[in-house]
Design an enzyme around this catalytic site. Structure first.
Site, PDB file in Angstrom:
ATOM      1  N   LYS A   1       4.436  -9.281 -13.038  1.00  0.00           N
ATOM      2  CA  LYS A   1       3.117  -9.648 -12.526  1.00  0.00           C
ATOM      3  C   LYS A   1       2.453  -8.434 -11.898  1.00  0.00           C
ATOM      4  O   LYS A   1       2.841  -7.989 -10.818  1.00  0.00           O
ATOM      5  CB  LYS A   1       3.207 -10.752 -11.467  1.00  0.00           C
ATOM      6  CG  LYS A   1       1.818 -11.329 -11.189  1.00  0.00           C
ATOM      7  CD  LYS A   1       1.719 -12.055  -9.877  1.00  0.00           C
ATOM      8  CE  LYS A   1       1.330 -11.170  -8.730  1.00  0.00           C
ATOM      9  NZ  LYS A   1       0.012 -10.530  -8.840  1.00  0.00           N
TER      10      LYS A   1
ATOM     11  N   GLU B   1      10.554  -2.911  -2.110  1.00  0.00           N
ATOM     12  CA  GLU B   1       9.978  -1.597  -1.759  1.00  0.00           C
ATOM     13  C   GLU B   1       8.711  -1.893  -0.974  1.00  0.00           C
ATOM     14  O   GLU B   1       7.713  -2.334  -1.549  1.00  0.00           O
ATOM     15  CB  GLU B   1       9.655  -0.799  -3.027  1.00  0.00           C
ATOM     16  CG  GLU B   1      10.857  -0.486  -3.897  1.00  0.00           C
ATOM     17  CD  GLU B   1      11.738   0.612  -3.322  1.00  0.00           C
ATOM     18  OE1 GLU B   1      11.374   1.192  -2.286  1.00  0.00           O
ATOM     19  OE2 GLU B   1      12.807   0.868  -3.903  1.00  0.00           O
TER      20      GLU B   1
ATOM     21  N   CYS C   1       2.384   4.500  -0.300  1.00  0.00           N
ATOM     22  CA  CYS C   1       3.329   3.861   0.620  1.00  0.00           C
ATOM     23  C   CYS C   1       4.006   4.876   1.530  1.00  0.00           C
ATOM     24  O   CYS C   1       4.236   4.607   2.698  1.00  0.00           O
ATOM     25  CB  CYS C   1       4.357   3.065  -0.157  1.00  0.00           C
ATOM     26  SG  CYS C   1       5.168   4.052  -1.427  1.00  0.00           S
TER      27      CYS C   1
ATOM     28  N   GLU D   1       0.619  -0.072   9.394  1.00  0.00           N
ATOM     29  CA  GLU D   1       0.238   0.605   8.154  1.00  0.00           C
ATOM     30  C   GLU D   1      -1.239   0.317   7.868  1.00  0.00           C
ATOM     31  O   GLU D   1      -1.644  -0.845   7.792  1.00  0.00           O
ATOM     32  CB  GLU D   1       1.098   0.093   6.995  1.00  0.00           C
ATOM     33  CG  GLU D   1       0.808   0.821   5.701  1.00  0.00           C
ATOM     34  CD  GLU D   1       1.624   0.281   4.530  1.00  0.00           C
ATOM     35  OE1 GLU D   1       1.711  -0.945   4.368  1.00  0.00           O
ATOM     36  OE2 GLU D   1       2.151   1.104   3.764  1.00  0.00           O
TER      37      GLU D   1
HETATM   38  P1  NAD Z   1       0.687  -7.067  -1.286  1.00  0.00           P
HETATM   39  O1  NAD Z   1       1.994  -7.312  -0.624  1.00  0.00           O
HETATM   40  O2  NAD Z   1      -0.495  -7.787  -0.789  1.00  0.00           O
HETATM   41  O3  NAD Z   1       0.787  -7.433  -2.849  1.00  0.00           O
HETATM   42  C1  NAD Z   1       1.778  -6.888  -3.677  1.00  0.00           C
HETATM   43  C2  NAD Z   1       2.001  -7.825  -4.846  1.00  0.00           C
HETATM   44  O4  NAD Z   1       2.511  -9.059  -4.347  1.00  0.00           O
HETATM   45  C3  NAD Z   1       0.729  -8.166  -5.634  1.00  0.00           C
HETATM   46  O5  NAD Z   1       1.030  -8.229  -7.007  1.00  0.00           O
HETATM   47  C4  NAD Z   1       0.373  -9.546  -5.102  1.00  0.00           C
HETATM   48  O6  NAD Z   1      -0.329 -10.331  -6.039  1.00  0.00           O
HETATM   49  C5  NAD Z   1       1.764 -10.131  -4.868  1.00  0.00           C
HETATM   50  N1  NAD Z   1       1.793 -11.244  -3.905  1.00  0.00           N
HETATM   51  C6  NAD Z   1       0.897 -11.542  -2.937  1.00  0.00           C
HETATM   52  N2  NAD Z   1       1.282 -12.672  -2.280  1.00  0.00           N
HETATM   53  C7  NAD Z   1       2.451 -13.072  -2.838  1.00  0.00           C
HETATM   54  C8  NAD Z   1       3.354 -14.136  -2.586  1.00  0.00           C
HETATM   55  N3  NAD Z   1       3.134 -15.041  -1.634  1.00  0.00           N
HETATM   56  N4  NAD Z   1       4.470 -14.238  -3.337  1.00  0.00           N
HETATM   57  C9  NAD Z   1       4.741 -13.309  -4.298  1.00  0.00           C
HETATM   58  N5  NAD Z   1       3.912 -12.297  -4.596  1.00  0.00           N
HETATM   59  C10 NAD Z   1       2.787 -12.161  -3.868  1.00  0.00           C
HETATM   60  O7  NAD Z   1       0.483  -5.493  -1.278  1.00  0.00           O
HETATM   61  P2  NAD Z   1      -0.773  -4.680  -1.779  1.00  0.00           P
HETATM   62  O8  NAD Z   1      -1.860  -4.796  -0.767  1.00  0.00           O
HETATM   63  O9  NAD Z   1      -1.055  -5.037  -3.194  1.00  0.00           O
HETATM   64  O10 NAD Z   1      -0.174  -3.180  -1.784  1.00  0.00           O
HETATM   65  C11 NAD Z   1      -0.099  -2.381  -0.671  1.00  0.00           C
HETATM   66  C12 NAD Z   1       1.274  -2.457  -0.027  1.00  0.00           C
HETATM   67  O11 NAD Z   1       2.284  -2.069  -0.962  1.00  0.00           O
HETATM   68  C13 NAD Z   1       1.416  -1.482   1.128  1.00  0.00           C
HETATM   69  O12 NAD Z   1       2.073  -2.135   2.185  1.00  0.00           O
HETATM   70  C14 NAD Z   1       2.285  -0.369   0.561  1.00  0.00           C
HETATM   71  O13 NAD Z   1       2.987   0.372   1.508  1.00  0.00           O
HETATM   72  C15 NAD Z   1       3.175  -1.143  -0.333  1.00  0.00           C
HETATM   73  N6  NAD Z   1       3.781  -0.247  -1.333  1.00  0.00           N
HETATM   74  C16 NAD Z   1       5.105   0.094  -1.197  1.00  0.00           C
HETATM   75  C17 NAD Z   1       5.689   0.985  -2.109  1.00  0.00           C
HETATM   76  C18 NAD Z   1       7.135   1.388  -1.987  1.00  0.00           C
HETATM   77  O14 NAD Z   1       7.676   1.915  -2.963  1.00  0.00           O
HETATM   78  N7  NAD Z   1       7.780   1.166  -0.870  1.00  0.00           N
HETATM   79  C19 NAD Z   1       4.933   1.512  -3.140  1.00  0.00           C
HETATM   80  C20 NAD Z   1       3.590   1.153  -3.237  1.00  0.00           C
HETATM   81  C21 NAD Z   1       3.028   0.262  -2.323  1.00  0.00           C
END
Ligand code: NAD
Length: 502
Positions: A199, A274, A308, A405
């Site tokens: 997804k 992650e 991230c 963050e």
């Molecule tokens: P997010 O957590 O809002 O969304 C990430 C994914 O999860 C999306 O595909 C979203 O549709 C899905 N999602 C949302 N609600 C969900 C639920 N209830 N159940 C399952 N899936 C769900 O994050 P974002 O705003 O898209 O991305 C930014 C975040 O990602 C930041 O916190 C960043 O640090 C983190 N990030 C971490 C890494 C790493 O490798 N550690 C890499 C990139 C981004």
């Protein structure tokens, strides 16, 4: 596509391949078929510079997810994929990498238009990283094996271990490096012989859909990779609880990661998380101040700070703090804010209006908390979800802008007086994704590396990422590793086999 977006694409010029992709109706890839959502639902994709509508993507239902899981299960439980020899999987992964390379310019354009990021950086970082990741893991496909043991138990035994793929892997990824993050999950999983339900983030699904075409072209059997576009609250939530998914590999924010992790544990699903970060940077008194300032700015503002492991908290020795800030700002002024398709763009618009508002809210919170705004702090003039690179000085570790963050181009800084204080400030965070040190004193560097609570420590650089090195966080930054040989441990089960010999 609305006229603002058309004008933008015409102005900078995009390839015919990208035009063709953007003008056709977007469909999901399930069981080798291109399908709309079963209830016909779709959502607008907004281009972050013009704020105009680019296209629409399907918004999957739970029934669509069900079909994707069944397709992945069928391949895993006895399809052609499971019968492939390791070298055949390796060849398919190389073919996929070749196709990505062949279509790299188009994929970079798509990534830039969808996320707002610089097209040059998309080609050099996102797409090159994707190619490298598939090539690296292609090589692993034929090098996964167990071991024989020499038990001391009385009697005669042949005792050995087998490494077996964990099963159907559910992949949920965010919007900041859409295709590259996906490659981190898929490269290793395919090398191990798993099948996948993926997804992408609802804001940035286009490169995943184009990638699915290349998966098909490469000859990877139908159902091995399924791309389901949709909302986290529907598809992501259903994936977390679906009994047909054996492992979840999630990249995203810490709060959503916690929800996904709890649901996964109810079924004992294997798990990789992650998550977010607030990575500290220590600039020691002996550092090359000008070089450190440039590297810190790049590490904080690259991809408009939507990274991230961005180095977003800089602690600088008091003796060089003022000079460091001057150098930092002098260099930051040279980083061009521009639409992503502008070849000179360094800082593009943020991905969405919501993200821009979130970052601007944090800047306001910082001001109210008493942090001194030293540089930037404004949305840029004109269209687009831009936020200027922003630097706060003399910050305290109890401020929200230091603890939370932000995920935008905001760097908080403070001076420190000695190493012990610097380490305490760096570790005083719920996160532990990465940390960076700037110093040319090898003795000090080696003394400090073990003291930093972070999954990665960079020295005299930031975000040097390669598929050969594991990536993953300590503390609330996550669980498990992507990349490197270490990632395979999270995608393989180890079976112990005992054969009693006569
Ligand atoms: P997010 O957590 O809002 O969304 C990430 C994914 O999860 C999306 O595909 C979203 O549709 C899905 N999602 C949302 N609600 C969900 C639920 N209830 N159940 C399952 N899936 C769900 O994050 P974002 O705003 O898209 O991305 C930014 C975040 O990602 C930041 O916190 C960043 O640090 C983190 N990030 C971490 C890494 C790493 O490798 N550690 C890499 C990139 C981004």
């Amino acid at each position: 596509m609305d006229s603002k977006v058309k004008h933008y694409l015409q102005h900078f010029g995009i390839s015919e391949a990208t035009q063709r992709f953007l003008t056709k109706p977007q469909k999901m890839f399930i069981g080798g078929a291109w399908v709309e959502a079963s209830d016909g639902a779709s959502a607008e994709v907004v281009e972050p510079y013009t704020e105009g509508v680019l296209t629409r993507i399907p918004m999957a239902t739970r029934a669509d997810l069900e079909r994707a899981v069944q397709a992945a299960r069928a391949q895993f439980d006895g399809g052609a994929w499971r019968r492939l020899k390791p070298l055949e999987r390796e060849r398919l992964l190389h073919r996929l990498a070749d196709l990505i390379e062949l279509n790299a310019a188009e994929l970079a354009e798509l990534e830039s238009i969808d996320t707002g990021k610089s097209v040059v950086q998309a080609r050099e970082v996102d797409i090159q990283g994707t190619i490298d990741t598939f090539r690296y893991f292609a090589g692993w496909a034929s090098k996964i094996h167990g071991r024989t043991a020499e038990p001391s138990l009385p009697g005669n035994y042949l005792a050995y271990t087998r490494k077996e793929p964990v099963g159907v892997v559910g992949v949920i990824v965010p919007w900041n490096f859409p295709l590259q993050t996906l490659s981190w999950k898929l490269g290793a999983a395919l090398a191990c012989g798993c099948t996948l339900v993926v997804k992408p983030a609802e804001l940035t699904s286009l490169s995943a859909l184009r990638f699915a075409e290349l998966v098909q072209e490469a000859g990877i059997p139908d159902g091995v990779v399924n791309i389901v576009t949709g909302r986290g609250s529907v598809v992501g939530e259903a994936m977390s609880t679906h009994p047909g998914i054996d492992k979840l590999s999630f990249t995203g924010s810490t709060p959503v990661g916690c929800t996904v992790g709890k649901a996964a544990m109810d079924q004992m699903k294997r798990l990789t998380l992650e998550l977010g970060g607030k990575s500290p940077v220590l600039v020691l008194a002996d550092a090359d101040v000008a070089a450190a300032a440039r590297a810190v700015a790049n590490g904080a503002f690259f991809n408009s700070g939507q990274v991230c492991d961005a180095g977003t908290r800089a602690y600088v020795h008091r003796s060089i703090y003022d000079q460091f800030l001057r150098e930092l700002v002098d260099y930051t002024r040279t980083l061009k804010l521009a639409p992503g398709l502008d070849p000179d763009c360094f800082i593009g618009p943020l991905v969405s209006r919501q993200q821009q508002e979130r970052v601007l809210d944090y800047i306001e919170i910082g001001r109210r908390e008493g942090a001194e705004l030293y540089y930037g702090g404004q949305p840029a003039e004109g269209p687009g979800y831009f936020v200027e690179p922003t630097v706060f000085v003399n910050c305290r570790n109890d401020m929200r802008i230091v603890r939370e963050e932000i995920f935008g181009p905001v760097l908080v800084t403070a001076p420190f007086d000695d190493e012990e204080q610097a380490v305490a400030l760096a570790n005083d965070s719920p996160f532990g994704l990465a940390a960076a040190l700037y110093s040319n004193d090898l003795g000090r560097v080696h003394r400090l590396i073990p003291l930093l609570q972070a999954g990665t420590v960079y020295v005299n650089a930031h975000s040097t990422i390669d598929p050969s090195m594991p990536f993953g966080g300590y503390k609330q930054s996550g669980y498990g590793k992507d990349l490197g040989a270490e990632q395979l441990d999270y995608l393989l089960e180890t079976k112990a086999v005992w054969i009693t010999l006569p």
